[in-house]
Design an enzyme around this catalytic site. Sequence first.
Site, PDB file in Angstrom:
ATOM      1  N   SER A  72       5.662   9.316   5.442  1.00 12.43           N
ATOM      2  CA  SER A  72       5.711  10.370   4.888  1.00 12.43           C
ATOM      3  C   SER A  72       5.560  11.661   5.770  1.00 12.43           C
ATOM      4  O   SER A  72       4.759  12.004   6.415  1.00 12.43           O
ATOM      5  CB  SER A  72       4.673  10.918   3.718  1.00 12.43           C
ATOM      6  OG  SER A  72       4.739  12.078   3.438  1.00 12.43           O
ATOM      7  N   HIS A 130      10.001   8.922   4.285  1.00 12.20           N
ATOM      8  CA  HIS A 130      10.132   9.521   2.791  1.00 12.20           C
ATOM      9  C   HIS A 130       9.857  10.960   3.230  1.00 12.20           C
ATOM     10  O   HIS A 130       8.946  11.476   3.858  1.00 12.20           O
ATOM     11  CB  HIS A 130       8.540   8.813   2.375  1.00 12.20           C
ATOM     12  CG  HIS A 130       8.034   9.109   1.182  1.00 12.20           C
ATOM     13  ND1 HIS A 130       8.490   8.715  -0.106  1.00 12.20           N
ATOM     14  CD2 HIS A 130       7.283  10.290   0.671  1.00 12.20           C
ATOM     15  CE1 HIS A 130       7.748   9.310  -1.126  1.00 12.20           C
ATOM     16  NE2 HIS A 130       6.844  10.123  -0.634  1.00 12.20           N
ATOM     17  N   ASP A 159       9.001  14.543   1.366  1.00 10.79           N
ATOM     18  CA  ASP A 159       8.172  15.238   0.131  1.00 10.79           C
ATOM     19  C   ASP A 159       8.615  16.478  -0.384  1.00 10.79           C
ATOM     20  O   ASP A 159       8.413  17.625   0.355  1.00 10.79           O
ATOM     21  CB  ASP A 159       6.785  15.077   0.142  1.00 10.79           C
ATOM     22  CG  ASP A 159       6.189  13.695   0.370  1.00 10.79           C
ATOM     23  OD1 ASP A 159       6.432  12.957  -0.880  1.00 10.79           O
ATOM     24  OD2 ASP A 159       5.576  13.217   1.248  1.00 10.79           O
ATOM     25  N   MET A 212       8.544  19.623  -2.570  1.00 12.07           N
ATOM     26  CA  MET A 212       7.494  20.205  -3.691  1.00 12.07           C
ATOM     27  C   MET A 212       7.875  21.702  -3.884  1.00 12.07           C
ATOM     28  O   MET A 212       8.499  22.393  -2.865  1.00 12.07           O
ATOM     29  CB  MET A 212       6.025  20.411  -2.923  1.00 12.07           C
ATOM     30  CG  MET A 212       5.726  18.955  -2.731  1.00 12.07           C
ATOM     31  SD  MET A 212       3.899  19.074  -2.249  1.00 12.07           S
ATOM     32  CE  MET A 212       3.781  17.229  -1.513  1.00 12.07           C
ATOM     33  N   HIS A 221      11.593  12.236  -2.307  1.00 13.09           N
ATOM     34  CA  HIS A 221      10.364  12.303  -3.598  1.00 13.09           C
ATOM     35  C   HIS A 221      10.436  13.457  -3.937  1.00 13.09           C
ATOM     36  O   HIS A 221       9.970  14.669  -3.400  1.00 13.09           O
ATOM     37  CB  HIS A 221       8.953  11.785  -2.965  1.00 13.09           C
ATOM     38  CG  HIS A 221       7.995  11.663  -3.998  1.00 13.09           C
ATOM     39  ND1 HIS A 221       6.890  11.739  -3.729  1.00 13.09           N
ATOM     40  CD2 HIS A 221       7.929  11.867  -5.481  1.00 13.09           C
ATOM     41  CE1 HIS A 221       5.931  11.721  -4.803  1.00 13.09           C
ATOM     42  NE2 HIS A 221       6.617  11.968  -5.859  1.00 13.09           N
ATOM     43  N   MET A 275       9.220  16.338  -6.176  1.00 16.67           N
ATOM     44  CA  MET A 275       7.977  17.011  -6.898  1.00 16.67           C
ATOM     45  C   MET A 275       8.466  18.391  -7.352  1.00 16.67           C
ATOM     46  O   MET A 275       7.852  19.250  -7.092  1.00 16.67           O
ATOM     47  CB  MET A 275       6.808  16.726  -6.371  1.00 16.67           C
ATOM     48  CG  MET A 275       6.237  15.449  -5.885  1.00 16.67           C
ATOM     49  SD  MET A 275       5.153  15.317  -4.663  1.00 16.67           S
ATOM     50  CE  MET A 275       6.063  14.945  -3.144  1.00 16.67           C
ATOM     51  N   MET A 292       2.198   6.812  -8.329  1.00 18.75           N
ATOM     52  CA  MET A 292       1.347   7.808  -7.211  1.00 18.75           C
ATOM     53  C   MET A 292       0.050   7.345  -7.236  1.00 18.75           C
ATOM     54  O   MET A 292      -0.636   6.992  -8.529  1.00 18.75           O
ATOM     55  CB  MET A 292       1.511   9.067  -8.061  1.00 18.75           C
ATOM     56  CG  MET A 292       2.906   9.965  -7.803  1.00 18.75           C
ATOM     57  SD  MET A 292       3.374   9.871  -6.248  1.00 18.75           S
ATOM     58  CE  MET A 292       1.998  10.942  -5.316  1.00 18.75           C
ATOM     59  N   ASP A 350       2.276   5.370  -3.224  1.00 18.31           N
ATOM     60  CA  ASP A 350       2.334   7.042  -2.365  1.00 18.31           C
ATOM     61  C   ASP A 350       0.848   7.613  -2.657  1.00 18.31           C
ATOM     62  O   ASP A 350       0.591   8.143  -3.906  1.00 18.31           O
ATOM     63  CB  ASP A 350       3.479   7.715  -2.929  1.00 18.31           C
ATOM     64  CG  ASP A 350       3.828   9.002  -2.081  1.00 18.31           C
ATOM     65  OD1 ASP A 350       3.022   9.030  -1.155  1.00 18.31           O
ATOM     66  OD2 ASP A 350       4.716   9.558  -2.471  1.00 18.31           O
TER      67      ASP A 350
HETATM   68  C1  DX5 Z   1       1.546  13.382  -2.048  1.00 16.50           C
HETATM   69  C2  DX5 Z   1       2.869  12.997  -1.431  1.00 16.50           C
HETATM   70  C3  DX5 Z   1       2.447  12.043  -0.379  1.00 16.50           C
HETATM   71  C4  DX5 Z   1       1.700  12.114   0.529  1.00 16.50           C
HETATM   72  C5  DX5 Z   1       1.373  11.059   1.363  1.00 16.50           C
HETATM   73  O1  DX5 Z   1       1.737  14.479  -2.943  1.00 16.50           O
HETATM   74  O2  DX5 Z   1       3.978  12.741  -2.575  1.00 16.50           O
HETATM   75  O3  DX5 Z   1       3.782  11.450   0.027  1.00 16.50           O
HETATM   76  O4  DX5 Z   1       2.059  13.187   1.441  1.00 16.50           O
HETATM   77  O5  DX5 Z   1       0.639  11.468   2.188  1.00 16.50           O
HETATM   78  P1  DX5 Z   1      -1.027  10.880   2.724  1.00 16.50           P
HETATM   79  O6  DX5 Z   1      -0.482   9.588   3.139  1.00 16.50           O
HETATM   80  O7  DX5 Z   1      -1.463  11.550   3.504  1.00 16.50           O
HETATM   81  O8  DX5 Z   1      -1.656  10.449   1.266  1.00 16.50           O
HETATM   82 ZN    ZN Z   2       5.512  11.344  -1.839  1.00 12.67          ZN
END
Ligand code: DX5
Ligand code: ZN
Length: 225
Positions: A8, A33, A35, A37, A66, A68, A137, A176
Site C-alpha cells: 500500500s 495498492h 488508497d 480517500m 481502493h 474509499m 477490511m 487490508d
Molecule cells: C486503510 C487502507 C490500507 C492501509 C494499509 O484505510 O485501505 O490500505 O493504508 O496500511 P497498513 O498496512 O499500515 O495498515
Molecule cells: Zn487499502
Amino acid sequence: MGVKIAPSLLSCAFAELGREVRAVDEAGAEWIHVDVMDGRFVPNITVGPLIVEAVRASTERVVDVHLMIDRPERYLEDFASAGADVITVHAEATAHLHRALARIRALGKRAGLALNPATPVAAAGEVLDQIDLLLVMSVDPGFGGQDLIARSPEKVAHARAMVERRRPGGVEVEVDGGVGVQNAASLARAGATVLVAGSSLFGHPEGAAAGVRAIRAAASGPDPE
Ligand code: DX5
Ligand code: ZN
C-alpha cells in the site's frame, strides 16, 4: 499458488514515488495498492487519478485502486483511464452498488467490492457474480498503521467459503489493514489470496524490498501466533 503481495503506497515516501514503486515491483510484489480517500467516506484525504497515472507509468504490475470515497460511481471513468487494473468500491459508499460494479467491468477493469469491519460477508451475496475481488477490511479504513482487528482471519475464512461455494476460483479474497509478518500466515491459511501491507512493508528497517520478501516468507511459513 502462493499469495500475492500488494504494497500500500499510503506508507511510501511520496517524494520518491516512482522509485518506491520500482523497488517493490523489482522485489516481486505482484500488485501495487493505491488508497484513494476523500475526507468524507473516511476522515482522511489522500490521492486521486493523477497519482494513479504516475504509478501506472512506473510499473507493469497490477495497479489495484481502493476507492474509499463517497458515491464512487462519479469517478470510475477517471480511475479507469488513469490506468487502474482493479477498481474496488465500498459496499457502504453507494446505494447503487450493482450499477457501480457493472460499470467497472464495462470499462474493461476488474471489479472489487470492499467490506468495512462491521459489514457482514453476506453483504456481498447479491453481487457476487459481478465481482473479481472481495476486499475484507481488517481495520476501519482511513489510516495506515492501525492494528489488525482480531476477528479478521475468521471473516476472511467466511468470505473464502462463500466465494468457493458460488464462484470457485473466480474471486480473489484480499485483506487490508494491519497486515504484517505476525499475521500473514493465518490470513493466507484462512483463504486470503492478496495481502495488502503498508506500514509494515515500507517501514521495514532494511527497506521496502526487504519488506515484500519478509511478508511473503511469513505468509508461506508457520503461523507464529
Ligand atoms: C486503510 C487502507 C490500507 C492501509 C494499509 O484505510 O485501505 O490500505 O493504508 O496500511 P497498513 O498496512 O499500515 O495498515
Ligand atoms: Zn487499502
